[in-house]
Design a protein around this motif. Structure first.
Motif, PDB file in Angstrom:
ATOM      1  N   ILE A  97      24.134  10.562 -29.511  1.00 54.50           N
ATOM      2  CA  ILE A  97      25.277  10.034 -28.677  1.00 54.50           C
ATOM      3  C   ILE A  97      26.310   9.290 -29.088  1.00 54.50           C
ATOM      4  O   ILE A  97      27.404   9.394 -28.885  1.00 54.50           O
ATOM      5  CB  ILE A  97      24.521   9.150 -27.313  1.00 54.50           C
ATOM      6  CG1 ILE A  97      23.601  10.065 -26.514  1.00 54.50           C
ATOM      7  CG2 ILE A  97      25.446   8.474 -26.432  1.00 54.50           C
ATOM      8  CD1 ILE A  97      22.774   9.324 -25.394  1.00 54.50           C
ATOM      9  N   ALA A  98      25.778   8.227 -30.086  1.00 55.69           N
ATOM     10  CA  ALA A  98      26.901   7.607 -30.799  1.00 55.69           C
ATOM     11  C   ALA A  98      27.895   8.419 -31.638  1.00 55.69           C
ATOM     12  O   ALA A  98      29.161   8.167 -31.787  1.00 55.69           O
ATOM     13  CB  ALA A  98      26.118   6.387 -31.648  1.00 55.69           C
ATOM     14  N   ARG A 127      32.973  10.853 -32.287  1.00 52.42           N
ATOM     15  CA  ARG A 127      33.829  12.250 -32.787  1.00 52.42           C
ATOM     16  C   ARG A 127      34.739  12.359 -31.484  1.00 52.42           C
ATOM     17  O   ARG A 127      35.945  12.663 -31.797  1.00 52.42           O
ATOM     18  CB  ARG A 127      32.745  13.100 -32.913  1.00 52.42           C
ATOM     19  CG  ARG A 127      33.326  14.210 -33.399  1.00 52.42           C
ATOM     20  CD  ARG A 127      32.412  15.527 -33.505  1.00 52.42           C
ATOM     21  NE  ARG A 127      32.154  16.060 -32.406  1.00 52.42           N
ATOM     22  CZ  ARG A 127      31.397  17.041 -32.315  1.00 52.42           C
ATOM     23  NH1 ARG A 127      30.736  17.794 -33.514  1.00 52.42           N
ATOM     24  NH2 ARG A 127      30.933  17.551 -31.070  1.00 52.42           N
ATOM     25  N   SER A 128      34.367  12.352 -30.380  1.00 51.91           N
ATOM     26  CA  SER A 128      35.123  12.426 -29.125  1.00 51.91           C
ATOM     27  C   SER A 128      36.624  11.501 -29.117  1.00 51.91           C
ATOM     28  O   SER A 128      37.633  11.867 -28.672  1.00 51.91           O
ATOM     29  CB  SER A 128      34.562  12.443 -27.776  1.00 51.91           C
ATOM     30  OG  SER A 128      33.436  13.526 -27.954  1.00 51.91           O
ATOM     31  N   LEU A 129      35.917  10.199 -29.380  1.00 54.93           N
ATOM     32  CA  LEU A 129      37.345   9.330 -29.370  1.00 54.93           C
ATOM     33  C   LEU A 129      38.318   9.580 -30.719  1.00 54.93           C
ATOM     34  O   LEU A 129      39.615   9.562 -30.375  1.00 54.93           O
ATOM     35  CB  LEU A 129      36.769   7.668 -29.813  1.00 54.93           C
ATOM     36  CG  LEU A 129      35.951   7.184 -28.662  1.00 54.93           C
ATOM     37  CD1 LEU A 129      35.269   5.830 -29.284  1.00 54.93           C
ATOM     38  CD2 LEU A 129      37.092   6.577 -27.442  1.00 54.93           C
ATOM     39  N   LEU A 130      37.845  10.082 -31.638  1.00 54.60           N
ATOM     40  CA  LEU A 130      38.665  10.365 -32.890  1.00 54.60           C
ATOM     41  C   LEU A 130      39.618  11.915 -32.222  1.00 54.60           C
ATOM     42  O   LEU A 130      40.691  12.025 -32.579  1.00 54.60           O
ATOM     43  CB  LEU A 130      37.888  10.782 -33.997  1.00 54.60           C
ATOM     44  CG  LEU A 130      38.666  11.298 -35.146  1.00 54.60           C
ATOM     45  CD1 LEU A 130      39.632  10.125 -35.523  1.00 54.60           C
ATOM     46  CD2 LEU A 130      37.511  11.342 -36.472  1.00 54.60           C
ATOM     47  N   LEU A 132      22.736  16.528 -21.923  1.00 56.66           N
ATOM     48  CA  LEU A 132      22.638  15.096 -21.572  1.00 56.66           C
ATOM     49  C   LEU A 132      23.176  14.538 -22.660  1.00 56.66           C
ATOM     50  O   LEU A 132      24.207  13.386 -22.266  1.00 56.66           O
ATOM     51  CB  LEU A 132      21.217  14.508 -21.218  1.00 56.66           C
ATOM     52  CG  LEU A 132      21.192  13.166 -20.955  1.00 56.66           C
ATOM     53  CD1 LEU A 132      22.029  12.917 -19.478  1.00 56.66           C
ATOM     54  CD2 LEU A 132      19.589  12.633 -20.555  1.00 56.66           C
ATOM     55  N   VAL A 133      23.110  14.768 -23.760  1.00 58.32           N
ATOM     56  CA  VAL A 133      23.695  13.910 -24.996  1.00 58.32           C
ATOM     57  C   VAL A 133      25.209  14.311 -24.991  1.00 58.32           C
ATOM     58  O   VAL A 133      26.129  13.164 -25.041  1.00 58.32           O
ATOM     59  CB  VAL A 133      23.124  14.515 -26.322  1.00 58.32           C
ATOM     60  CG1 VAL A 133      23.760  13.822 -27.304  1.00 58.32           C
ATOM     61  CG2 VAL A 133      21.565  14.016 -26.466  1.00 58.32           C
ATOM     62  N   PHE A 134      25.580  15.683 -24.803  1.00 52.59           N
ATOM     63  CA  PHE A 134      27.106  15.803 -24.583  1.00 52.59           C
ATOM     64  C   PHE A 134      27.734  15.111 -23.747  1.00 52.59           C
ATOM     65  O   PHE A 134      28.853  14.556 -23.658  1.00 52.59           O
ATOM     66  CB  PHE A 134      27.270  17.341 -24.542  1.00 52.59           C
ATOM     67  CG  PHE A 134      28.499  17.760 -24.034  1.00 52.59           C
ATOM     68  CD1 PHE A 134      29.512  17.721 -24.849  1.00 52.59           C
ATOM     69  CD2 PHE A 134      28.701  18.231 -22.750  1.00 52.59           C
ATOM     70  CE1 PHE A 134      30.996  18.099 -24.305  1.00 52.59           C
ATOM     71  CE2 PHE A 134      30.019  18.504 -22.407  1.00 52.59           C
ATOM     72  CZ  PHE A 134      30.924  18.360 -23.296  1.00 52.59           C
ATOM     73  N   LEU A 135      27.098  15.012 -22.239  1.00 48.60           N
ATOM     74  CA  LEU A 135      27.657  14.445 -21.234  1.00 48.60           C
ATOM     75  C   LEU A 135      28.079  12.904 -21.443  1.00 48.60           C
ATOM     76  O   LEU A 135      29.148  12.333 -21.216  1.00 48.60           O
ATOM     77  CB  LEU A 135      27.218  14.655 -20.015  1.00 48.60           C
ATOM     78  CG  LEU A 135      27.052  16.308 -19.329  1.00 48.60           C
ATOM     79  CD1 LEU A 135      26.237  16.187 -18.138  1.00 48.60           C
ATOM     80  CD2 LEU A 135      28.690  16.430 -19.027  1.00 48.60           C
ATOM     81  N   LEU A 136      26.859  12.357 -22.061  1.00 49.80           N
ATOM     82  CA  LEU A 136      27.116  10.782 -22.224  1.00 49.80           C
ATOM     83  C   LEU A 136      28.029  10.445 -23.182  1.00 49.80           C
ATOM     84  O   LEU A 136      28.618   9.578 -23.181  1.00 49.80           O
ATOM     85  CB  LEU A 136      25.603  10.255 -22.621  1.00 49.80           C
ATOM     86  CG  LEU A 136      24.716  10.268 -21.610  1.00 49.80           C
ATOM     87  CD1 LEU A 136      23.276   9.639 -21.960  1.00 49.80           C
ATOM     88  CD2 LEU A 136      25.021   9.283 -20.389  1.00 49.80           C
ATOM     89  N   GLY A 137      28.287  11.306 -24.316  1.00 51.57           N
ATOM     90  CA  GLY A 137      29.066  10.940 -25.313  1.00 51.57           C
ATOM     91  C   GLY A 137      30.532  11.267 -24.733  1.00 51.57           C
ATOM     92  O   GLY A 137      31.492  10.482 -25.061  1.00 51.57           O
ATOM     93  N   GLN A 138      30.770  12.401 -24.152  1.00 53.04           N
ATOM     94  CA  GLN A 138      32.016  12.646 -23.559  1.00 53.04           C
ATOM     95  C   GLN A 138      32.351  11.559 -22.731  1.00 53.04           C
ATOM     96  O   GLN A 138      33.519  11.031 -22.590  1.00 53.04           O
ATOM     97  CB  GLN A 138      31.990  13.856 -23.001  1.00 53.04           C
ATOM     98  CG  GLN A 138      33.377  14.690 -22.743  1.00 53.04           C
ATOM     99  CD  GLN A 138      33.991  14.164 -21.394  1.00 53.04           C
ATOM    100  OE1 GLN A 138      33.182  13.536 -20.480  1.00 53.04           O
ATOM    101  NE2 GLN A 138      35.340  14.268 -21.263  1.00 53.04           N
TER     102      GLN A 138
END
Length: 765
Positions: A476-477, A482-485, A566-572
């Protein structure tokens, strides 16, 4: 058999005069056949190692955990070199940096059925037998829709749910499913992140796959970059930017393979490593060129008449041939470290063909040959189809078993090119396929394969163990960062939306500026808030391409167990919060002060929070629709229709209690987030206020709004609307999670119904 023999004689009469081994003068430039005296000798498997017979010199390095193994040159490779195939020789006693040992894999009587996939039969792969050994390259070759990718997926245990497999697969002599981390699988179509450099992309992939600390992953990434010869491109953006081109197709393919190498797999499966690089593009050029000739009724059309085709052919031929050769040399170097490589390929040049160790030739699901590459040439010669001089072996194989050539010849039967008449080739492809299949089943090569399969499966070797995964918190972190970048570099994803929202809010604010706070301004201010909420939400549709790319990246990573829904959605979600908050703050401040809403800090903060939650709901809705369609056009069209329906039922054009009950009130007005956002903002502005009517009478803000919009007189109802928006944001994310889990079935149904994608038609290639 008489028909087969007659067809073989016809083909031999047109080509054997120039290519038959019996009538050909020996030449040092011809290296397709074995040395004289060994033409009819069966392929020997004496050099195939048993588990206890493998002699390697293992030395541990003090500086790290890598293992250096002195590996002698492969005997099978020595045979290839002795037969004059252009395979680069490996020096005796060469030292290779070998991190892990390879594994042998055997498939026996493998049959795969997919209902409705074939016109006459559901069997995509039919009773295939073969094996792959450590340190070798085994290629599955055949024309389009011959079952190459399906066989590769069946061996790797990655068949779709609609497919059924019959037969056995052995890994190191044991029946088992390949555990996580023991193998890598590279799809034909892979999605890369264009806004990251090669080193960044591989580093984030390593963080998602491997357990341990962050600094331990850097050496793995550097090893993968070195293994795929990406050192010159390591710090370049994959997709480039407005001032720099992105990576070429060959290097992009290397990056896709390098992503799987960070796990240091024992076995590596690659679905067409030369995708967009092989000479199949030349066949497409010939088809287009032929159709132009027939369409224009030109008997002697020259290439200069179509300069764009001529230039495209020349550029494609030069770039693709060099990139394909470099790719296969890199894979050969990778195989020399001990990794077991199995991949599919349509066609290859002569130089590339010389790098293969073993070949599995398929046509319409039938195995026409399995064995060493030189033996395949001899097999075609024994069946009556010898390879002509100065022709690539893979071109010859494809010409003999690909029915597309019959279609091209039928199109061009009355047209002669500079080299002769196409109609002079008088070989029936169906008969050639039956001849090759029958010849192989009765050959000593097929018997030798059966013997080798028994030898590899009679003893159990070391079991492949599953490698550890990164924890969910770490993933998730990593995805969040990565999404922020990515969002900060993708100007279309965030910066363009920010500019559009600010410009639109500036336009709306200037149009509705100077309203004052009289009773006559209430209706106009309601219109301003409705326009602000509705159309700023509609502008978020500009993020559909970016969401679609994110979903494709997630699908690629999820297929290799690098991530989860779930990991993808939380990270996004965590990555999108800062950007959405910045949009909400900037737009709210412009609108709030230009329109002249109540000058109180607490009311301003509620306005910003309400609009921010509204954007969160809208992001969830956009993700849900994009997850269903996975197509830009249909996603945008669906979102526009949904937003229009929600705006119509939001209570502005007609009060909610006056809407028709069956559809517009229940359920449309209750699922429209515009309703709760606008209602909360109006309650925030007018609850607790009063307006003077004449000199002695006044009415409350609630009474002033009754004729313009339906709100609650309770002063705390605005927090209830905010809570509803928050629950809707959570609900849409849960819906996206469910859709992503059942993505394959829903997407397959959508593609079949609307024919918006050709992915399902390539499953059996």
């Amino acid at each position: 058999m008489e028909e087969i023999q007659s067809q073989s004689d016809n083909y031999r009469s047109s080509s054997s005069s120039a290519s038959s081994p019996a009538s050909r003068v020996p030449s040092s430039n011809f290296f397709y056949l074995r040395k004289p005296g060994s033409l009819r000798q069966p392929i020997s498997f004496e050099d195939s190692p048993e588990w206890e017979d493998t002699e390697i010199d293992v030395r541990l390095e003090e500086a790290g955990d890598s293992i250096n193994i002195a590996t002698p040159a492969s005997p099978s490779l020595s045979k290839l070199n002795s037969g004059s195939l252009p395979s680069p020789p490996l020096p005796e006693g060469a030292i290779f940096a070998r991190k892990i040992a390879g594994a042998s894999i055997v498939w026996k009587d493998l049959t795969v059925t997919i209902k409705g996939k074939r016109k006459y039969s559901d069997k995509v792969v039919k009773s295939s037998n073969g094996y792959a050994l450590p340190g070798t390259m085994t290629v599955i070759m055949g024309p389009a829709k011959s079952g190459k990718s399906t066989l590769l997926r069946a061996i790797a245990g990655r068949l779709h749910s609609s497919a059924k497999m019959y037969g056995e697969v052995f890994v190191n002599g044991t029946k088992l499913h390949l555990p996580y981390g023991s193998y890598g699988f590279v799809e034909r179509e892979t999605t890369l992140i264009g806004s990251l450099t090669v080193r960044e992309f591989l580093y984030y992939s390593a963080l998602l796959q491997l357990p341990g600390f962050f600094f331990q992953k850097k050496s793995v990434v550097e090893d993968a970059i070195h293994a795929m010869s990406l050192g010159d491109y390591a710090d370049k953006l994959i997709g480039g930017h407005c001032y720099m081109k992105g990576l070429p197709s060959g290097e992009r393919r290397r990056v896709s393979i390098a992503r799987e190498l960070v796990m240091r797999p024992h076995i590596l499966f690659i679905d067409e490593p030369l995708y967009h690089l092989d000479s199949v593009s030349q066949l497409a050029w010939v088809v287009e060129y032929s159709e132009l000739c027939l369409r224009n009724n030109l008997a002697d059309l020259k290439g200069e008449d179509f300069p764009h085709l001529q230039k495209e052919r020349r550029d494609t031929k030069q770039d693709s041939s060099v990139s394909a050769l470099l790719m296969m040399v890199t894979l050969k170097k990778l195989a020399s470290t001990g990794c077991t490589l199995i991949f599919t390929i349509n066609q290859s040049s002569t130089e590339v063909f010389g790098l293969f160790d073993r070949i599995c030739l398929l046509s319409n699901g039938n195995t026409l040959f399995f064995g060493e590459t030189l033996a395949c040439l001899q097999h075609f010669s024994n069946a009556g189809f010898p390879c002509p001089i100065m022709q690539s072996p893979s071109d010859h194989f494809l010409r003999a078993i690909n029915t597309d050539f019959d279609r091209i010849i039928a199109m061009c039967k009355n047209w002669q090119d500079d080299h002769g008449d196409f109609s002079s080739v008088n070989m029936d492809t169906a008969v050639a396929i039956r001849t090759l299949e029958a010849t192989y089943k009765s050959s000593v090569d097929a018997a030798a394969v059966e013997t080798m399969i028994m030898k590899l499966t009679e003893k159990e070797g070391p079991l492949l163990k599953s490698k550890g995964k990164a924890s969910s918190g770490t993933r998730i972190a990593v995805l969040t960062w990565r999404s922020l970048l990515i969002m900060s570099r993708e100007w279309k994803y965030f910066w363009l939306r920010l500019v559009l929202c600010m410009l639109f809010t500036l336009c709306v604010g200037t149009v509705f500026s100077g309203l004052g706070h009289s009773l006559s301004s209430v209706v106009t201010r309601v219109a301003a808030i409705f326009v602000f909420v509705s159309f700023t939400s509609l502008l978020s549709i500009a993020g559909v391409p970016a969401h679609l790319k994110e979903i494709k990246i997630h699908a690629c990573e999820e297929s290799n167990q690098h991530s989860g829904a779930l990991v993808f959605l939380l990270g996004q979600l965590l990555a999108s919060i800062p950007f959405l908050f910045l949009i909400s703050v900037s737009s709210s401040l412009i609108f709030y002060f230009l329109v002249g809403l109540r000058d109180e800090f607490s009311l301003l903060m509620y306005f910003v929070l309400n609009f921010f939650t509204c954007l969160l709901v809208n992001e969830g809705l956009t993700l849900a629709v994009t997850s269903i369609w996975q197509d830009t056009f249909w996603s945008i069209l669906t979102l526009v229709c949904i937003h229009v329906l929600m705006m119509l039922s939001a209570g502005y054009f007609r009060l909610r209690n006056a809407l028709p009950g069956p559809v517009w009130t229940y359920p449309v007005s209750y699922i429209a987030f515009h309703t709760y956002a606008i209602q909360g903002l109006l309650e925030n502005e007018y609850i607790g206020t009063s307006f003077a009517v004449g000199q002695v009478r006044s009415i409350s803000g609630y009474q002033a709004l009754r004729s313009a919009y339906d709100i609650s007189p309770n002063s705390n109802s605005k927090w209830g609307n905010l809570l509803v928006l928050f629950l809707m944001a959570v609900g849409y994310r849960i819906l996206v999670s469910v859709l992503l889990r059942f993505r394959g079935r829903k997407y397959a149904f959508t593609c079949r119904f609307f024919q918006c994608s050709d992915n399902t038609t390539n499953d059996a290639r």
